[in-house]
Enzyme design. Structure first.
Site, PDB file in Angstrom:
ATOM      1  N   SER A 275      51.447 -77.334  30.888  1.00 53.89           N
ATOM      2  CA  SER A 275      52.736 -76.775  31.272  1.00 53.89           C
ATOM      3  C   SER A 275      52.996 -77.009  32.764  1.00 53.89           C
ATOM      4  CB  SER A 275      52.759 -75.286  30.907  1.00 53.89           C
ATOM      5  OG  SER A 275      54.026 -74.749  31.037  1.00 53.89           O
TER       6      SER A 275
ATOM      7  N   ASP B 164      56.123 -77.030  19.867  1.00 55.53           N
ATOM      8  CA  ASP B 164      56.569 -76.660  21.221  1.00 55.53           C
ATOM      9  C   ASP B 164      58.050 -77.003  21.395  1.00 55.53           C
ATOM     10  OD1 ASP B 164      56.928 -76.319  23.960  1.00 55.53           O
ATOM     11  OD2 ASP B 164      55.050 -77.290  24.522  1.00 55.53           O
TER      12      ASP B 164
ATOM     13  N   HIS C 223      54.804 -73.518  22.432  1.00 59.91           N
ATOM     14  CA  HIS C 223      54.302 -73.927  23.751  1.00 59.91           C
ATOM     15  C   HIS C 223      52.981 -73.255  24.121  1.00 59.91           C
ATOM     16  CE1 HIS C 223      54.415 -75.385  27.804  1.00 59.91           C
ATOM     17  NE2 HIS C 223      54.452 -74.174  28.311  1.00 59.91           N
TER      18      HIS C 223
HETATM   19  N1  LIG Z   1      52.234 -68.183  28.845  1.00 61.45           N
HETATM   20  C1  LIG Z   1      52.282 -69.126  29.904  1.00 61.45           C
HETATM   21  C2  LIG Z   1      53.547 -69.892  29.708  1.00 61.45           C
HETATM   22  C3  LIG Z   1      53.867 -70.958  30.681  1.00 61.45           C
HETATM   23  O1  LIG Z   1      53.257 -72.152  30.329  1.00 61.45           O
HETATM   24  C4  LIG Z   1      52.255 -68.413  31.247  1.00 61.45           C
HETATM   25  O2  LIG Z   1      52.702 -67.273  31.327  1.00 61.45           O
HETATM   26  O3  LIG Z   1      51.757 -68.971  32.219  1.00 61.45           O
END
Ligand SMILES: N[C@@H](CCO)C(=O)O
Ligand SMILES: CC(=O)SCCNC(=O)CCNC(=O)[C@H](O)C(C)(C)COP(=O)(O)OP(=O)(O)OC[C@H]1O[C@@H](n2cnc3c(N)ncnc32)[C@H](O)[C@@H]1OP(=O)(O)O
Length: 335
Positions: free
Chosen positions: A135, A288, A317
């Site tokens: 991410s 995702d 995701h």
């Molecule tokens: N769940 C992850 C989502 C972002 O990739 C976070 O809060 O960092």
């Protein structure tokens, strides 16, 4: 893991032209650098995580996990803007002697990568055995590699992109609007915007998960007509984040995610990816909707020594954080 802070006591130039008068970078390490200096695993964390990778990626990183301190020297640095020890909107602005809050400058993914580079230089690191991030962490890992200041032997990018999409920016903008709709956000206090942050996280959850997983985990029986499980789950997740984070950092980091575009001030996206010589594994999560697999396939198609693999998951995701069994299998094979 061992927590440390590196104080860079000189102005840190940001991509937007502003400077941070000084920069503190918080980081965790585990394990020992071997004689050949070829056992470094550098982890880039996602939006609301921290530098203690054993905490949020346990099962993949830990004393007895695939990535462990007996075999590896593991490093993870907290990103600029995040409230886990690195300079962030709650830090003191030397110009005013009060916290920055809303005056904290715009931070980009490239700024985060430049901070990683400063830390690498401080630690005498010139080559990394494995650089990994998902991410926002994958966005940093790409930029960090593209700085081309150190050798990255192996690169693993999960559920990430080379350019943040209009869809992703729209999700983040809606979250920022929720924060801005909370009048306390302008109070210039640590808790400013807290209710807005709660609402923002509930919006984010809709982009991190899927219809299927809510159906599987939050379905009520036929007798229920109010106070649904899904409602209490949303409230719980919003509050859970607000208990450990703040609206100012969240606002800053969501803007950084939006800034991702590796073609900015470079020839092109394709050309930038083609420069990466690391052996690369790009991992997508089938469900995702925030960073859909098409985005990872673009990355894998243009990095010369890259392969793409997809994890079948209902989680969406967040699958890159929770599908540990599958991740272990794939990464064990890769390394
Ligand atoms: N769940 C992850 C989502 C972002 O990739 C976070 O809060 O960092
Ligand atoms: C200091 C720190 O906390 S470190 C930071 C930790 N977070 C990070 O590093 C960021 C990355 N991690 C994450 O985003 C998340 O932790 C993830 C994606 C890995 C996992 O998310 P989780 O919230 O743990 O999982 P999930 O969606 O299954 O929710 C479970 C929680 O919701 C609660 N819950 C589930 N259903 C409901 C419901 N209907 N109503 C109320 N609460 C509910 C559970 O009791 C559980 O609570 P808990 O977290 O207090 O144990």
């Amino acid at each position: 893991m061992n927590f440390q802070q590196y104080h860079y006591n000189r102005p840190f130039q940001l991509e937007n032209g502003q400077t941070l008068e000084n920069l503190t970078i918080a980081y965790h390490t585990a394990g020992t650098l071997n004689n050949k200096k070829d056992n470094i695993i550098w982890v880039c964390h996602a939006l609301t995580a921290n530098s203690d990778v054993f905490d949020w990626w346990a099962g993949l990183f830990g004393e007895n996990d695939l990535f462990n301190p007996k075999d590896h020297f593991i490093i993870c640095a907290n990103v600029i803007g995040s409230n886990y020890g690195t300079t962030n909107p709650l830090s003191i602005n030397p110009a005013t002697n009060t916290p920055y809050y809303r005056d904290f400058p715009t931070i980009t993914i490239k700024d985060m990568a430049n901070a990683h580079q400063l830390l690498a230089e401080h630690l005498g690191i010139t080559s990394i055995h494995l650089l990994i991030g998902g991410s926002l962490g994958g966005q940093q890992a790409l930029e960090f590699t593209l700085l081309d200041k150190l050798k990255v032997d192996n690169l693993v990018l999960l559920a990430t992109n080379a350019v943040h999409s209009p869809w992703g920016i729209a999700f983040n903008e809606s979250q920022r609007l929720a924060i801005e709709a909370d009048p306390t956000f302008n109070d210039m206090t640590e808790d400013g915007g807290k209710n807005g942050l709660i609402a923002a996280r509930t919006i984010a959850m809709l982009s991190y998960r899927t219809y299927s997983i809510y159906n599987e985990k939050q379905k009520d029986d036929h007798s229920v007509y109010t106070d649904f499980k899904a409602s209490s789950y949303q409230k719980y997740q919003g509050q859970k984040l607000a208990n450990r984070f703040n609206a100012h950092s969240y606002w800053t980091l969501s803007k950084a995610m939006d800034s991702q575009n590796i073609a900015r001030n470079r020839k092109s996206l394709e050309n930038s990816l083609a420069q990466i010589s690391s052996k690369t594994l790009v991992i997508g999560i089938s469900s995702d909707i925030l960073f859909p697999p098409t985005e990872q396939k673009i990355i894998a198609n243009h990095i010369p020594n890259a392969t793409y693999t997809e994890i079948e998951s209902l989680f969406g995701h967040d699958g890159f954080l929770v599908e540990l069994k599958e991740l272990n299998k794939i990464l064990n094979h890769f390394v």
